[in-house]
Each structure stands twice: as structure tokens, then as C-alpha cells.
Design an enzyme around this catalytic site. Structure first.
Site, PDB file in Angstrom:
ATOM      1  N   LYS A   2      14.816  21.809   6.639  1.00  0.00           N
ATOM      2  CA  LYS A   2      14.586  22.552   5.402  1.00  0.00           C
ATOM      3  C   LYS A   2      14.590  24.041   5.720  1.00  0.00           C
ATOM      4  CE  LYS A   2      11.197  24.222   3.080  1.00  0.00           C
ATOM      5  NZ  LYS A   2      11.891  25.380   2.420  1.00  0.00           N
ATOM      6  N   GLU A  25       5.367  27.832  15.595  1.00  0.00           N
ATOM      7  CA  GLU A  25       5.495  29.236  16.005  1.00  0.00           C
ATOM      8  C   GLU A  25       5.109  30.063  14.793  1.00  0.00           C
ATOM      9  OE1 GLU A  25       8.860  32.536  16.805  1.00  0.00           O
ATOM     10  OE2 GLU A  25       9.360  30.506  17.485  1.00  0.00           O
TER      11      GLU A  25
END
Length: 507
Positions: free
Chosen positions: A192, A267
Site C-alpha cells: 500500500k 522505520e
């Protein structure tokens, strides 16, 4: 330069025409789809906030179909030999390189990053695929542990279908950084991309198809986090989620994946310090400080957004820094002269501008910039900004601004620098500038961050671990660390038939 800008604009419009003329859909099970509900959203260019075309807004059912496709394709892809996966991934890298110009121009128009940086997007993306393609044959390898009566050895197996959710700041390169090791490990993928910059994800899917990646191995669903992202992170078929983005979103994803015990790799945000001591190489440190906050529009997770400057060098360094920041060239992202382009979206632009008031209210000085620029039309342009007279309690020092904005904080001693550097919820990266080797090693050991660079800007090394601590993330990318995330480790113990087997109930 004007002539080159016109030429780049003409080429970009040729590449963008297909997105303007037809709705961008999903790529599921080897087919392009307009989704189950037919809802769309406008994809706006940060250069003028005009539409680059309509994009399908992914529904929960769209995500479900993509996850089922990834699940269906998993066994065949996982059982394919690493050498065969290597060939396919190298072909994919070839396809990326063939479209390098297109990727660079489209990405610059889609997310506002200057072309001077995006020229490397395709090259770096292809390099990611080649690096992990070469490692694919060894992905299953483990360790051999010999004992007197047994030998233990480990093997790794792909974890299953995985979800990859990528950000809008450097979307193409960061997508490949996550997807390449997943595919090399034998996982199938549902990707996505960020809704603010979806176009190069479609190019990536087209490259995968052209390279002969089997249907269902790579699936891409556009849409928003509240619906498409949530459905992906909650889906039972998805065994792990790799996400790059904001810390708050990472926390939500972790909660959404908890009922199915998904493995997560995050992250996330950063408020990264660059610590410049009096004995630093002045010019090299200055170059690095400027580059690591003002390149990529300051929209970089590893940007050194807090300058910690020692008092002895501070006056001279700040004056030189002001001159450099005032000289940074702001302009259209396709202009070769541009160093800072427009910010990705109006909402983010307004957020960054709000910190100008926050700085003044908290007592800092806006030494350079701090203003919106309207001379380029209706784009998301602002002046590169430098805050001085700041301390670490201010919002501009605590909160991730994620724009071309640098906050300067003075320190006296090594101990004070360390205290300020670690006084943050984040811990992604840190930068230390000093000619004292002992100090460099002490600071590198004690600064709370997943990555430290000494006397260097952010230097990319694919085999090295990449990731943060504290609120900056979970896990590491790079080299074998990526395979540790996308694969399960199995221990196999073989007896030498020499040990005594315990007995019960024996007469």
C-alpha cells in the site's frame, strides 16, 4: 536552466498523460482493477495543487482480494529456488533502469522532490533489487552448531504473505528497499503506497509484471490508512507488516496487528542530532549540516534536524550557516537549479509553517526564512528555515517538523552535548563531527540511536543494519537483517546415535 526546465516539463507531461486521462487502480493477482466500490480521490501535485489524475480509493474488500492473491501465490514462490528468484529480480531491476527517466520525472511532480535527487531514485531502486537478488540463493542458509553427541543446524523459511506500507517522501526508493528483500526471501507482497504520492508504485508494479513476476506474488492497493491500511494490518493471511512513516501510525499498526500476532518492522520518526565540536573540520561539517537537513526538502527520516553546536565554534559556524541557508535555491522540482522544491501536500505544508509561530512563541529566533513563498503560484513552497537561540525544551527541538527547517542549540561540554542529544523520544540516527578519535568513539557509544555517522553525512551501505531505537522504530533493514524479518528460523537437531536416551517404565 529555463530551457532545461521547459524540456523536463514537456517530458513529464508526456509520462503523466496516462494518469490524467484514466483512473489509477490497484494491481491484484496480475490484473489491474478499479476496485469493488469505485470510489476515487484526486492526486494533487505539490507544484501547483492541481490534479495529476484520479486514484481508486481502496476498500477493505480490495485489500482482502489482494491478500488472498498473495496467499494463493505464496507456496509456489516460496518453493521456487533462490537462483530462479534471482533471475526474475534481476530482470525487474533491468525494467526499472529502462524507465529511469520516467520514474524520476513522475516522482518529482508527484511528491515535489527536486529532480537532482530523484534522478537517482530508479538507479537506487534497481540496486536494491540487484543486491537482494544476489542474496536470494543464500536466504535459507543458517548456522551449523556441533556438539559431541548432536549436530544442530538452522534453516530459514519465508514467513508468508507480508504487507508493505510505504511513505510519500522518497516513495520509489523506499518501496524497493522493503519489497526487494521480501521477494528475495520467498515472501509474497501486498503493497500500500502513500496516498500523497502513488504514481511510481504503479510503475513499479508494471515493471514487476514486465519482468515475469508470477501473478499474485506482488499486489498493490491504493488508498488511505484508515481503511486500506487498517484492513491490511488486520488481515489473517498477512504474517508481517513492514511500515515506514510516522510514529503515531506505527503505534496504531502495532495495535491492529496484535490480535493476529503479526511481526512488525517499523522505520518511524526522528529528531536526529548533528553534534559539531570546536575541533571539527569546519567546511566538511558545514557541508554535511546543510545537506542533511535541506536536501530532499527536509523530508527525510534521517535528516539531522537538531544542530548541537559547541560554544567555541558557534559564532563563526552560525554566520557561515546563515549565508548558506539564505543561498539555497528554491524552485520548481524539475528545474535543474532547484535545491529545495515544494512540500508534498497542503496539509503537511501548513504543519511545517505552523512551527514558525511555535518558534517565536517559545523564544527562539528565526534567523533565516520562516515564510511561505507565493511567487511560484499555488504550490507548497516555503523558504528554507534556520532557528537559533533555541533550547531542547522548545517544540521546534522536540517535535519532528519534517521539512527544510533546522534548529540550533548551543552546548559547552561533551557531557552536555550527550544529555541534549539523548533528551528526545526518538532515536533513529545521529551525526558526530570531531577530530578527537576518543571523543568520537565515546559519543558514538553513548548517543541513543540505531545509527551513528562520525565525520560523515548519511552514507548508504546496503549490507549494514538500518533502523532506530526508542520511538523511532523496531527492527533493522539491510543485508541479512532484512531476511531475519521476512523469514522464520528453524532449528534441526540430528543425533549422532552416541548419547544415552532416557527411559521410563522399562522393566
Amino acid at each position: 536552466m529555463a530551457q532545461q526546465l521547459d524540456s523536463n516539463l514537456t517530458k513529464a507531461e508526456q509520462y503523466l498523460a496516462k494518469y490524467r486521462n484514466q483512473t489509477l487502480g490497484h494491481y491484484i493477482a496480475g490484473e489491474w482493477s478499479l476496485g469493488s466500490e469505485g470510489e476515487t480521490f484526486e492526486n494533487l501535485s505539490p507544484t501547483n495543487n492541481e490534479s495529476l489524475g484520479k486514484v481508486v480509493k481502496g476498500s477493505a474488500e480490495d485489500v482482502n482480494q489482494a491478500c488472498l492473491a498473495a496467499q494463493s501465490a505464496f507456496t509456489e514462490w516460496a518453493e521456487m529456488s533462490g537462483s530462479e528468484r534471482k533471475k526474475i529480480l534481476h530482470r525487474l531491476a533491468d525494467k526499472i533502469e529502462e524507465r529511469a527517466e520516467e520514474i524520476a520525472l513522475v516522482e518529482s511532480m508527484d511528491c515535489g522532490q527536486p529532480l537532482r535527487f530523484m534522478k537517482q531514485a530508479a538507479i537506487r531502486g534497481a540496486a536494491n533489487f540487484r543486491f537482494f537478488a544476489d542474496k536470494s540463493p543464500e536466504a535459507k542458509n543458517g548456522l551449523s552448531l556441533h556438539q559431541d553427541n548432536h549436530t544442530n543446524y538452522t534453516v530459514r523459511t519465508p514467513i508468508g504473505p507480508v504487507g508493505v506500507i510505504t511513505p510519500w517522501n522518497t516513495p520509489f526508493m523506499l518501496s524497493t528497499w522493503k519489497i526487494a528483500p521480501a521477494l528475495a526471501a520467498g515472501c509474497t507482497v501486498v503493497h500500500k503506497p502513500a496516498e500523497f504520492s502513488p504514481l511510481t508504485a504503479a510503475i513499479l508494479a508494471e515493471c514487476a509484471e514486465a519482468a515475469g513476476l508470477p501473478a499474485g506474488v506482488w499486489n498493490m492497493v491504493n488508498g488511505f490508512g484508515e481503511v486500506a491500511g487498517k484492513a491490511l494490518t488486520e488481515h489473517k493471511a498477512i504474517k508481517a507488516v513492514a511500515f515506514v512513516g510516522e510514529t503515531v501510525t506505527g503505534s496504531m499498526i502495532q495495535a491492529q496487528g496484535a490480535p493476529t500476532l503479526k511481526r512488525v518492522h517499523f522505520e518511524l520518526g526522528g529528531k536526529n542530532p548533528v553534534i559539531v565540536f570546536d575541533d571539527a573540520d569546519f567546511e566538511r561539517a558545514l557541508d554535511a549540516v546543510v545537506f542533511m537537513i535541506y536536501s530532499l526538502n527536509g523530508q527525510r527520516c534521517t535528516s539531522s534536524s537538531r544542530l548541537l553546536i559547541q560554544s567555541g565554534i558557534k559564532p563563526k559556524f552560525i554566520e557561515a550557516l546563515k549565508a548558506r541557508v539564505e543561498n539555497i535555491q528554491v524552485g520548481h522540482p524539475l528545474d535543474p537549479a532547484t535545491e529545495v522544491g515544494p512540500l508534498v501536500h497542503q496539509s503537511h505544508y501548513n504543519k511545517v509553517l505552523s512551527y514558525m509561530d511555535a518558534a517565536t512563541e517559545d523564544g527562539a529566533t528565526i534567523a533565516v526564512g520562516g515564510k511561505a513563498i507565493d511567487s511560484f503560484g499555488n504550490g507548497n513552497y516555503l523558504t528554507p528555515t534556520l532557528f537559533t537561540d533555541a533550547d531542547n525544551s522548545m517544540r521546534i527541538a522536540k517535535e519532528e517538523i519534517f521539512g527544510p527547517v533546522l534548529t540550533c542549540i548551543e552546548f559547552e561540554s561533551e557531557e552536555q552535548a550527550l544529555e541534549i542529544a539523548n533528551d528526545t523520544d526518538y532515536g533513529l540516527s545521529g551525526y558526530i563531527w570531531t577530530s578527537n578519535t576518543g571523543r568520537a568513539m565515546r559519543m558514538a557509544s553513548k548517543v541513543e540511536a540505531g545509527m551513528i555517522w562520525v565525520n560523515s553525512e548519511n552514507n548508504r551501505n546496503l549490507p549494514s543494519p538500518f533502523g532506530g531505537v526508542k520511538m523511532s522504530g523496531i527492527g533493522r533493514d539491510g543485508g541479512d537483517w532484512s531476511f531475519d524479518f521476512y523469514m522464520e528460523t528453524k532449528n534441526i537437531c540430528i543425533a549422532h546415535d552416541t548419547h544415552n536416551v532416557p527411559t521410563l517404565g522399562k522393566l
